[in-house]
Every structure is written in C-alpha cells, then in structure tokens.
Design an enzyme around this catalytic site. Sequence first.
Site, PDB file in Angstrom:
ATOM      1  N   HIS A  12       0.819  -1.215   0.000  1.00  0.00           N
ATOM      2  CA  HIS A  12       0.000   0.000   0.000  1.00  0.00           C
ATOM      3  C   HIS A  12       0.856   1.270   0.000  1.00  0.00           C
ATOM      4  O   HIS A  12       2.042   1.259   0.334  1.00  0.00           O
ATOM      5  CB  HIS A  12      -0.916   0.013   1.225  1.00  0.00           C
ATOM      6  CG  HIS A  12      -0.159   0.033   2.529  1.00  0.00           C
ATOM      7  ND1 HIS A  12       0.399   1.185   3.058  1.00  0.00           N
ATOM      8  CD2 HIS A  12       0.144  -0.956   3.405  1.00  0.00           C
ATOM      9  CE1 HIS A  12       1.006   0.905   4.194  1.00  0.00           C
ATOM     10  NE2 HIS A  12       0.874  -0.397   4.428  1.00  0.00           N
ATOM     11  N   THR A  15       1.155   6.165   4.680  1.00  0.00           N
ATOM     12  CA  THR A  15       0.214   6.701   5.656  1.00  0.00           C
ATOM     13  C   THR A  15       0.963   7.663   6.583  1.00  0.00           C
ATOM     14  O   THR A  15       2.196   7.700   6.592  1.00  0.00           O
ATOM     15  CB  THR A  15      -0.403   5.580   6.516  1.00  0.00           C
ATOM     16  OG1 THR A  15       0.618   5.061   7.392  1.00  0.00           O
ATOM     17  CG2 THR A  15      -0.941   4.441   5.652  1.00  0.00           C
ATOM     18  N   GLU A  85      -2.138  -6.980   7.648  1.00  0.00           N
ATOM     19  CA  GLU A  85      -0.787  -6.864   8.171  1.00  0.00           C
ATOM     20  C   GLU A  85      -0.632  -7.703   9.446  1.00  0.00           C
ATOM     21  O   GLU A  85      -1.611  -8.102  10.081  1.00  0.00           O
ATOM     22  CB  GLU A  85      -0.468  -5.391   8.454  1.00  0.00           C
ATOM     23  CG  GLU A  85       0.929  -5.098   8.970  1.00  0.00           C
ATOM     24  CD  GLU A  85       2.044  -5.551   8.033  1.00  0.00           C
ATOM     25  OE1 GLU A  85       2.204  -6.774   7.861  1.00  0.00           O
ATOM     26  OE2 GLU A  85       2.770  -4.690   7.511  1.00  0.00           O
ATOM     27  N   HIS A 147       0.366  -5.525   2.624  1.00  0.00           N
ATOM     28  CA  HIS A 147       1.190  -4.772   3.562  1.00  0.00           C
ATOM     29  C   HIS A 147       2.619  -5.304   3.547  1.00  0.00           C
ATOM     30  O   HIS A 147       2.869  -6.454   3.178  1.00  0.00           O
ATOM     31  CB  HIS A 147       0.601  -4.884   4.962  1.00  0.00           C
ATOM     32  CG  HIS A 147      -0.866  -4.549   5.004  1.00  0.00           C
ATOM     33  ND1 HIS A 147      -1.335  -3.295   5.292  1.00  0.00           N
ATOM     34  CD2 HIS A 147      -1.960  -5.322   4.765  1.00  0.00           C
ATOM     35  CE1 HIS A 147      -2.658  -3.298   5.237  1.00  0.00           C
ATOM     36  NE2 HIS A 147      -3.060  -4.516   4.914  1.00  0.00           N
TER      37      HIS A 147
END
Length: 209
Positions: A12, A15, A85, A147
């Site tokens: 991904h 973040t 994850e 992840h």
Amino acid sequence: MSKGRRIVCWRHGQTTWNAENRFQGQTDIPLDDTGRAQAERAGRLLAALRPDAVVSSDLRRAADTAAALVQHTGHTVDYDKGLRERYGGLWEGRTGQEIRERWPEENARWEPPGGEPLTDVADRTSAAIERAAAALPPDGLLVVASHGAALRQAIARLIGLPPDLWAVLGPLSNCNWSVLGERRDGGGWRLLEHNAGTLPEEPLLSDDR
C-alpha cells in the site's frame, strides 16, 4: 512461449504512521496525501499489465491502494482478511524509538509482545494468495494489494525459503511491488522481481532460465 501464472505483490501507499515511523499492524490507518498520489501513479503503471484479478487486504490503506488500480481496469476488488498486516500487539501505534527503548530484547528478535508470530503471518497470507491465484487462467496475472511485513512473509513462504532465511528478503517500500512467476518445473513459485517501482522490460533475453 507460455509465461505461466504471475502474482504482483503490491504494498500500500504511505500513511501518516509510516511517515512517523509508527508500527501500524492491524490498526486501520488511511493513506495520506502522498500515499494517494503513490497509489494513483502505481495503479496506472500496473494497469498496463492487464491483470486478470485484483485481491486486497480489507484494511483501508490497502483497499484504497487497490481502488487506484481498478479504476483503470474495470475490475472489482476481492477482499480477504487473510491479507491483513501482522498484528503488532503492544507495539501498534508506537514509534520505532519507543519500541527500541521500551522493549530492547523483543525488538532485537522483532517479536512484538502479544503480537502475531511471523510463521502464522506467512501461513495465512500465503494461503490467501494461493486461493486467489488458483482461479487464474493458465497465463493469468493476479495483483495482491497488502502490507509490507505480510507480503514479505508470504513471498518467503511461497518461494520455499525456510524461516531462518526469511531475512534475506529486503522490505518493500510504500507502493512498490514484487513479482512471483510460476516455475516451469511445476514446483510452485519463484521470485522474478523484488521491491520494484517500474514495469519490467519484456522479453528478458538471457542464457539463464
């Protein structure tokens, strides 16, 4: 020549917790502005590979990364909790510095107190990927949005590395991917690319195979 089935293991986008070096685990943190831009760029690139199927972790940072791909392909995304994850126990939300200072011995072994063993992560993530890959056509391409730690353990398991050698695989950067290809001898999977951010040039001309 038949290529066999291929799997793109795609981490991904970034973040805020990635940027702050916080252990995310299964805490459901969304992409930040940088992560959304990364996903859009990588999604356009991966769409050029014309995937046959897209499967994703159900956590938002992976699901939104997958969405940036399927908007260019017309596919729908299948979600599998097995692609989440690694659960980080007491480490979730903690910075790397906090972990090193508070749990030095566990940090040296990379074993979060109350967290999920790496072998369990490898078992569930590799099983989820195998389930999705089983539905591919003979030369099909699967994209898996997941992840960093989850994909690293899954790749190690799928290519047959014993646990004491898992550390030879480096980590995946945000929105980079690794590619697995079906072995020609029918013995499972092999690693074709690792931590890539650009598309491979094809065909590969070599005396190797």
